[in-house]
Design a protein around this motif. Structure first.
Motif, PDB file in Angstrom:
ATOM      1  N   SER A   1       0.856  -1.180   0.000  1.00 46.89           N
ATOM      2  CA  SER A   1       0.000   0.000   0.000  1.00 46.89           C
ATOM      3  C   SER A   1       0.893   1.230   0.000  1.00 46.89           C
ATOM      4  O   SER A   1       1.959   1.238   0.638  1.00 46.89           O
ATOM      5  N   PHE A   2       0.469   2.254  -0.713  1.00 42.24           N
ATOM      6  CA  PHE A   2       1.174   3.533  -0.717  1.00 42.24           C
ATOM      7  C   PHE A   2       0.847   4.266   0.570  1.00 42.24           C
ATOM      8  O   PHE A   2      -0.327   4.488   0.893  1.00 42.24           O
ATOM      9  N   LYS A   3       1.879   4.640   1.335  1.00 44.36           N
ATOM     10  CA  LYS A   3       1.676   5.295   2.632  1.00 44.36           C
ATOM     11  C   LYS A   3       1.190   6.727   2.430  1.00 44.36           C
ATOM     12  O   LYS A   3       1.972   7.642   2.212  1.00 44.36           O
ATOM     13  N   ASN A   4      -0.122   6.903   2.487  1.00 37.94           N
ATOM     14  CA  ASN A   4      -0.703   8.227   2.362  1.00 37.94           C
ATOM     15  C   ASN A   4      -2.092   8.197   2.998  1.00 37.94           C
ATOM     16  O   ASN A   4      -3.041   7.665   2.415  1.00 37.94           O
ATOM     17  N   ASP A   5      -2.194   8.752   4.207  1.00 36.38           N
ATOM     18  CA  ASP A   5      -3.454   8.709   4.950  1.00 36.38           C
ATOM     19  C   ASP A   5      -4.579   9.412   4.205  1.00 36.38           C
ATOM     20  O   ASP A   5      -5.730   8.961   4.225  1.00 36.38           O
TER      21      ASP A   5
ATOM     22  N   SER B   1       0.706  -1.734  -7.179  1.00 31.35           N
ATOM     23  CA  SER B   1       1.425  -2.866  -7.759  1.00 31.35           C
ATOM     24  C   SER B   1       2.917  -2.556  -7.822  1.00 31.35           C
ATOM     25  O   SER B   1       3.342  -1.406  -7.666  1.00 31.35           O
ATOM     26  N   GLU B   2       3.703  -3.584  -8.093  1.00 31.75           N
ATOM     27  CA  GLU B   2       5.144  -3.383  -8.266  1.00 31.75           C
ATOM     28  C   GLU B   2       5.409  -2.410  -9.417  1.00 31.75           C
ATOM     29  O   GLU B   2       6.349  -1.623  -9.368  1.00 31.75           O
ATOM     30  N   GLU B   3       4.582  -2.477 -10.454  1.00 31.33           N
ATOM     31  CA  GLU B   3       4.742  -1.587 -11.608  1.00 31.33           C
ATOM     32  C   GLU B   3       4.674  -0.119 -11.173  1.00 31.33           C
ATOM     33  O   GLU B   3       5.494   0.706 -11.579  1.00 31.33           O
TER      34      GLU B   3
ATOM     35  N   PHE C   1       7.196   5.051 -10.227  1.00 27.20           N
ATOM     36  CA  PHE C   1       7.253   6.303  -9.474  1.00 27.20           C
ATOM     37  C   PHE C   1       8.532   6.448  -8.648  1.00 27.20           C
ATOM     38  O   PHE C   1       8.711   7.425  -7.932  1.00 27.20           O
ATOM     39  N   GLY C   2       9.406   5.470  -8.748  1.00 21.82           N
ATOM     40  CA  GLY C   2      10.708   5.584  -8.103  1.00 21.82           C
ATOM     41  C   GLY C   2      10.707   5.405  -6.599  1.00 21.82           C
ATOM     42  O   GLY C   2      11.658   5.801  -5.928  1.00 21.82           O
ATOM     43  N   TRP C   3       9.655   4.798  -6.058  1.00 24.13           N
ATOM     44  CA  TRP C   3       9.628   4.571  -4.607  1.00 24.13           C
ATOM     45  C   TRP C   3      10.610   3.478  -4.219  1.00 24.13           C
ATOM     46  O   TRP C   3      11.165   3.499  -3.118  1.00 24.13           O
ATOM     47  N   ALA C   4      10.829   2.530  -5.101  1.00 19.91           N
ATOM     48  CA  ALA C   4      11.784   1.449  -4.866  1.00 19.91           C
ATOM     49  C   ALA C   4      12.125   0.822  -6.210  1.00 19.91           C
ATOM     50  O   ALA C   4      11.334   0.875  -7.154  1.00 19.91           O
ATOM     51  N   SER C   5      13.321   0.230  -6.275  1.00 14.31           N
ATOM     52  CA  SER C   5      13.756  -0.433  -7.505  1.00 14.31           C
ATOM     53  C   SER C   5      13.323  -1.898  -7.478  1.00 14.31           C
ATOM     54  O   SER C   5      12.873  -2.413  -6.453  1.00 14.31           O
ATOM     55  N   GLN C   6      13.496  -2.574  -8.610  1.00 13.73           N
ATOM     56  CA  GLN C   6      13.182  -4.003  -8.651  1.00 13.73           C
ATOM     57  C   GLN C   6      14.056  -4.774  -7.664  1.00 13.73           C
ATOM     58  O   GLN C   6      13.587  -5.689  -6.976  1.00 13.73           O
TER      59      GLN C   6
END
Length: 253
Positions: free
Chosen positions: A122-126, A134-136, A141-146
Motif C-alpha cells: 500500500s502507498f503510505k498516504n493517509d 502494484s510493483e509496476e 514512481f521511483g519509490w523502490a527499484s526491482q
C-alpha cells in the motif's frame, strides 16, 4: 530542567524525537488507537506501554536470527532508541489467511488459508486511504527499484516465518501483518532494514482454538477491551506474569 526534545514526526500511534546519539531517533508509543483511516479514535490506557514492550521483543528476536531492523534498545516504558532510516513510502503487507480488505476484494471467506503467503503493498498516504499499489507503480514512481522489491519480499517472508513460529508456539494464529522498510547507509553501501513497529496494532492475531481476536480488530469491531487483548498476547509470550488479567505498568519496566 531537561532541555525540550525536538519532535521529528508524529503519527497516529507514535511520536519520533531527535535521538540521543547521531543517526538515532527516540520512538514514543502513544495510547491513541485509530481505525478506518482515523475516522474512529480513542485513547486506550496502557496500549503504548504494551506495544513498546512487544515491539522490542519482536525486533530483538529478528536481530537474534539475523534480520536487520532499526531497534537499538528500550529506554523506558514508552520509549525505545531506534536507528534513523529513510522510510520507503510503502506498507508491506504479508497475508497468510484471508481477512480484512482481501475478503472484500476477492469474496473469500474470512479465515481461508491462502495457497502461500502473499506479499502486497500500500502507498503510505493517509489522505488517500493508503491505496494498494502494484510493483509496476512502485518502480515507475521511483519509490523502490526491482532489486529493492526483491529484498523487501525476502525480508517480509523471513519476518513472517519468525512471527508465525513464535505465535504458533503460544497458541496464536498469525493471520496477516504489515511492516515498513527503511534505507540505511554504511559508508556508500545502502541496505534495507525492518522499521516502524511489530505489535498487535500491525498484526491480525487469532487464538488458534477459539478464533478470538487479539489485535486491533477488537477496537475496529467493538469486540471488547483492547488493552486486555494486548495484555493476553504479552502474557502468552512470557512478557508479563502468567496470572495477569489486566495491565499493571509495574509488570513491564
Amino acid at each position: 530542567m531537561a532541555p525540550r526534545r525536538k519532535k521529528i514526526y508524529e503519527g497516529k500511534a507514535k511520536i519520533l524525537y531527535e535521538g540521543t546519539e547521531p543517526g538515532t531517533l527516540v520512538q514514543y508509543f502513544k495510547d491513541d488507537a485509530t481505525a478506518f483511516n482515523a475516522q474512529k479514535k480513542a485513547v486506550i490506557e496502557g496500549k503504548g506501554v504494551l506495544n513498546n514492550r512487544l515491539s522490542e521483543f519482536f525486533m530483538q528476536g529478528l536481530t537474534n536470527i539475523g534480520v536487520p531492523n532499526h531497534f537499538i534498545r528500550r529506554i523506558n516504558m514508552r520509549e525505545q532508541l531506534i536507528r534513523q532510516v529513510e522510510i520507503i513510502p510503502l506498507e508491506v503487507i504479508v497475508r497468510n489467511f484471508a481477512a480484512g480488505s482481501l475478503t472484500k476484494r476477492l469474496g473469500l471467506e474470512e479465515g481461508t488459508l491462502l495457497p502461500r503467503p502473499i506479499v502486497e503493498y500500500s502507498f503510505k498516504n493517509d489522505e488517500l486511504g493508503d491505496p494498494m499499489v502494484s510493483e509496476e507503480y512502485i518502480i515507475a514512481f521511483g519509490w523502490a527499484s526491482q532489486q529493492d522489491l526483491d529484498d523487501i519480499v525476502s525480508l517480509a517472508l523471513r519476518v513472517n516465518d519468525f512471527l508465525s513460529g513464535v505465535f504458533f508456539g503460544v497458541g496464536i494464529k498469525l493471520v496477516d501483518f504489515k511492516i515498513e522498510i527503511g534505507r540505511v547507509w554504511d559508508n556508500d553501501f545502502m541496505r534495507l532494514i525492518v522499521a516502524d513497529e511489530i505489535s498487535p496494532d500491525s498484526c491480525r492475531l487469532w487464538d488458534l482454538k477459539t478464533g478470538q481476536k487479539l489485535d486491533k480488530d477488537v477496537f475496529r469491531r467493538d469486540l471488547g477491551n483492547l488493552t486486555d487483548a494486548y495484555t493476553e498476547v504479552a502474557r502468552r509470550l512470557g512478557l508479563m506474569p502468567a496470572n495477569t488479567t489486566s495491565l499493571k505498568p509495574t509488570a513491564i519496566n
